[in-house]
Write a protein that holds these residues in place. Structure first.
Motif, PDB file in Angstrom:
ATOM      1  N   THR A  74      27.260 -72.969 -19.534  1.00 38.92           N
ATOM      2  CA  THR A  74      27.341 -73.141 -20.980  1.00 38.92           C
ATOM      3  C   THR A  74      26.342 -72.239 -21.684  1.00 38.92           C
ATOM      4  OG1 THR A  74      28.050 -75.436 -20.700  1.00 38.92           O
ATOM      5  CG2 THR A  74      27.211 -74.808 -22.858  1.00 38.92           C
ATOM      6  N   ALA A  75      25.116 -72.146 -21.158  1.00 37.02           N
ATOM      7  CA  ALA A  75      24.115 -71.270 -21.776  1.00 37.02           C
ATOM      8  C   ALA A  75      24.587 -69.824 -21.790  1.00 37.02           C
ATOM      9  CB  ALA A  75      22.787 -71.397 -21.024  1.00 37.02           C
ATOM     10  N   LEU A  76      25.207 -69.387 -20.697  1.00 34.06           N
ATOM     11  CA  LEU A  76      25.666 -68.008 -20.580  1.00 34.06           C
ATOM     12  C   LEU A  76      26.816 -67.720 -21.547  1.00 34.06           C
ATOM     13  CD1 LEU A  76      25.660 -65.291 -19.026  1.00 34.06           C
ATOM     14  CD2 LEU A  76      27.212 -66.348 -17.380  1.00 34.06           C
ATOM     15  N   GLY A  93      26.869 -60.588 -21.048  1.00 36.09           N
ATOM     16  CA  GLY A  93      26.680 -59.748 -19.871  1.00 36.09           C
ATOM     17  C   GLY A  93      25.920 -58.477 -20.197  1.00 36.09           C
ATOM     18  N   GLY A  94      26.253 -57.852 -21.327  1.00 36.12           N
ATOM     19  CA  GLY A  94      25.536 -56.655 -21.738  1.00 36.12           C
ATOM     20  C   GLY A  94      24.095 -56.934 -22.094  1.00 36.12           C
ATOM     21  N   THR A  95      23.850 -58.025 -22.813  1.00 35.91           N
ATOM     22  CA  THR A  95      22.486 -58.393 -23.197  1.00 35.91           C
ATOM     23  C   THR A  95      21.616 -58.647 -21.977  1.00 35.91           C
ATOM     24  OG1 THR A  95      23.200 -59.360 -25.301  1.00 35.91           O
ATOM     25  CG2 THR A  95      21.117 -60.128 -24.418  1.00 35.91           C
ATOM     26  N   LEU A  96      22.128 -59.395 -21.014  1.00 34.21           N
ATOM     27  CA  LEU A  96      21.331 -59.792 -19.856  1.00 34.21           C
ATOM     28  C   LEU A  96      21.111 -58.642 -18.886  1.00 34.21           C
ATOM     29  CD1 LEU A  96      22.962 -63.298 -19.308  1.00 34.21           C
ATOM     30  CD2 LEU A  96      20.763 -62.777 -20.401  1.00 34.21           C
ATOM     31  N   LEU A  97      22.130 -57.798 -18.677  1.00 33.67           N
ATOM     32  CA  LEU A  97      21.920 -56.639 -17.808  1.00 33.67           C
ATOM     33  C   LEU A  97      20.970 -55.641 -18.464  1.00 33.67           C
ATOM     34  CD1 LEU A  97      22.515 -55.196 -15.175  1.00 33.67           C
ATOM     35  CD2 LEU A  97      24.513 -54.142 -16.265  1.00 33.67           C
ATOM     36  N   ALA A  98      21.055 -55.488 -19.773  1.00 32.06           N
ATOM     37  CA  ALA A  98      20.109 -54.607 -20.470  1.00 32.06           C
ATOM     38  C   ALA A  98      18.682 -55.096 -20.264  1.00 32.06           C
ATOM     39  CB  ALA A  98      20.456 -54.538 -21.953  1.00 32.06           C
ATOM     40  N   ALA A 133      28.471 -52.512 -23.619  1.00 31.98           N
ATOM     41  CA  ALA A 133      27.561 -53.454 -24.268  1.00 31.98           C
ATOM     42  C   ALA A 133      26.147 -53.313 -23.717  1.00 31.98           C
ATOM     43  CB  ALA A 133      28.066 -54.882 -24.073  1.00 31.98           C
ATOM     44  N   THR A 134      26.024 -53.109 -22.406  1.00 29.66           N
ATOM     45  CA  THR A 134      24.705 -52.915 -21.811  1.00 29.66           C
ATOM     46  C   THR A 134      24.007 -51.706 -22.418  1.00 29.66           C
ATOM     47  OG1 THR A 134      25.452 -53.906 -19.732  1.00 29.66           O
ATOM     48  CG2 THR A 134      23.473 -52.527 -19.643  1.00 29.66           C
ATOM     49  N   ALA A 135      24.727 -50.608 -22.547  1.00 28.51           N
ATOM     50  CA  ALA A 135      24.137 -49.399 -23.137  1.00 28.51           C
ATOM     51  C   ALA A 135      23.707 -49.644 -24.580  1.00 28.51           C
ATOM     52  CB  ALA A 135      25.148 -48.257 -23.068  1.00 28.51           C
ATOM     53  N   LEU A 192      23.234 -55.352 -10.600  1.00 26.04           N
ATOM     54  CA  LEU A 192      24.618 -55.788 -10.578  1.00 26.04           C
ATOM     55  C   LEU A 192      24.990 -56.607 -11.811  1.00 26.04           C
ATOM     56  CD1 LEU A 192      24.726 -57.068  -6.872  1.00 26.04           C
ATOM     57  CD2 LEU A 192      25.498 -54.831  -7.711  1.00 26.04           C
ATOM     58  N   ASN A 193      26.199 -56.380 -12.282  1.00 25.99           N
ATOM     59  CA  ASN A 193      26.861 -57.240 -13.262  1.00 25.99           C
ATOM     60  C   ASN A 193      28.309 -57.320 -12.785  1.00 25.99           C
ATOM     61  OD1 ASN A 193      28.634 -57.920 -15.423  1.00 25.99           O
ATOM     62  ND2 ASN A 193      27.092 -57.397 -16.929  1.00 25.99           N
ATOM     63  N   CYS A 194      28.665 -58.402 -12.101  1.00 22.56           N
ATOM     64  CA  CYS A 194      29.999 -58.492 -11.486  1.00 22.56           C
ATOM     65  C   CYS A 194      30.314 -59.945 -11.179  1.00 22.56           C
ATOM     66  CB  CYS A 194      30.059 -57.640 -10.206  1.00 22.56           C
ATOM     67  SG  CYS A 194      28.859 -58.113  -8.930  1.00 22.56           S
TER      68      CYS A 194
END
Length: 444
Positions: free
Chosen positions: A118-120, A403-408, A74-76, A388-390
């Protein structure tokens, strides 16, 4: 030599070289639709384009992502789509979706207590709601709702508190009484003599399930289509650190350099962090699940009982998908152990005695990364250039799109999104924990 007109014409014809006509190569079908399915049916299903490539790794990329699970893929995808950064590689030591993405119970929800959580998770749920159209892949999203049961008057007070918090935080929630619960769960044991009597519960109607493999494959296909390299069987052996900054990795398939690197490896986060020279506040546990033999539709929602520690839903194939609490012994074994499985099954039978004659078909475990406050870690690591995404614990699958959106966003800009900022690693030093385990009234 003089030729007559007829002879000259025959001579000219004899000099003509007849070349075989090239066969026009048919265009491969890439877009999935009812029309393309019909068209390929007429062609014997031989015109489908490969879902994603298997390229050789290049020596340098703009961004490198370690981990080919849902969050990494998703990050990619969001790097390429939202930030137009396409010189990206995803490296995976095994095969795509072979870790926790393919070893969960497929539940998606956002029924959390704290505003930050909740936002996440509601961002993730909103993205799930349109994901199939966005990536042109059927993720089999079924928003069948989830009911978290309350087994006492005290738990009903906590349920009312949770519903109020969820509504204030902007997500959907209803407080169910026992009659409402019986309406959505007609097979549930609601006898007053039940070991865990049912007083009511918290209902979130937008929650449900999605096909875990389809989420991983859909993101992989969509990212590949945007130019991302997806490289399987590529294990990280060492981080390349120059000038105090991460400059890439040395892998089983050679050295790969990048300006920024994302580490998205779930239960193996602490192991890779040690290779990078720092420690994470993460403990890895096995989380078990199992499925029954397929039966006719009997359970059209997701049910969670904090009292029994068991949750269940029914898949499209008719199998009951059953999960429970963590194995509270740190482990990397993807099998779990029998005592926990016995607790999970006994909890299911407390809720649904009519299931006692069903046979289990298979059982497995995923390795989850649990932090002290049961909330994830998103942000730059102590090693500059490595992000990090963990720490998602048992919430990883439901959070994949967020998680993908925010790490991107972090990898593209080097700064936090407003939603990811509270989940930075520095919250443990600042004492700003988001103790969702206590807030949500669950153990994980």
């Amino acid at each position: 030599m003089v030729f007559s007109h007829g002879a000259a014409h025959e001579a000219a014809l004899s000099l003509v070289i007849v070349r075989p006509r090239k066969r026009q190569r048919r265009a491969m079908t890439r877009h999935y639709s009812a029309f393309s399915l019909f068209k390929e049916g007429l062609r014997g299903q031989k015109g489908w384009q490969q879902a994603w490539r298997s390229p050789q790794p290049k020596p340098r990329y703009d961004i490198l992502i370690i981990g080919g699970g849902g969050h990494g893929l998703a990050t990619a995808y969001y790097l390429a789509r939202a930030h137009n950064i396409r010189n990206v590689a995803v490296i995976e030591k095994g095969w795509l979706g072979g870790g926790n993405t393919g070893r969960n119970t497929t539940v998606v929800r956002s029924n959390y207590f704290f505003p930050e959580s909740t936002a996440l998770y509601d961002l993730a749920l909103r993205l799930y709601e349109t994901l199939g159209r966005d990536i042109n892949y059927n993720i089999m999203l079924s928003q069948r709702g989830i009911i978290t049961l309350a087994h006492s008057e005290a738990e009903m007070e906590m349920a009312a508190r949770t519903v109020n918090a969820m509504q204030i935080n902007g997500t959907d929630a209803e407080l169910f009484d026992a009659k409402d619960v019986r309406r959505v769960l007609p097979l549930l044991n609601v006898s007053p003599q039940a070991r865990y009597p049912v007083f009511g519960g918290v209902w979130q109607g937008r929650a449900g399930t999605a096909r875990h493999d389809a989420v991983a494959w859909g993101y992989a296909r969509a990212a590949d289509r945007l130019g991302v390299d997806i490289i399987q069987s590529c294990e990280v052996e060492e981080f390349l650190v120059e000038g105090g900054r991460c400059r890439g990795v040395r892998t089983s398939r050679g050295e790969i350099r990048a300006e920024r690197t994302g580490m998205v490896v779930a239960g193996h986060s602490s192991h890779l962090a040690a290779k990078a020279g720092f420690r994470l506040p993460i403990t890895s546990y096995a989380l078990q699940a199992c499925v029954s033999e397929p039966i006719k539709p009997v359970l059209d929602t997701v049910v969670l009982s904090p009292g029994t520690g068991t949750y269940a839903s029914q898949s499209d194939k008719g199998e009951l998908v059953i999960g429970g609490a963590l194995d509270r012994v740190p482990s990397y074994g993807q099998r779990g152990n029998l005592p926990v499985l016995e607790d999970v099954v006994s909890g299911l039978l407390e809720m649904f005695p009519s299931f006692r004659q069903l046979r289990l078909m298979r059982q497995w475990a995923g390795i989850v990364d649990v932090t002290p406050d049961s909330s994830p870690i998103l942000g730059e690591s102590p090693l500059p250039g490595l992000f990090l995404n963990c720490g998602w614990g048992t919430g990883g699958f439901k959070a994949i799109p967020a998680g993908g959106t925010l790490l991107a966003h972090l990898l593209a800009t080097g700064t936090h999104h407003d939603i990811s900022r509270p989940f930075d690693l520095d919250r443990f030093a600042r004492g700003r924990l988001i103790d969702e385990a206590a807030g949500s009234g669950i153990a994980h």
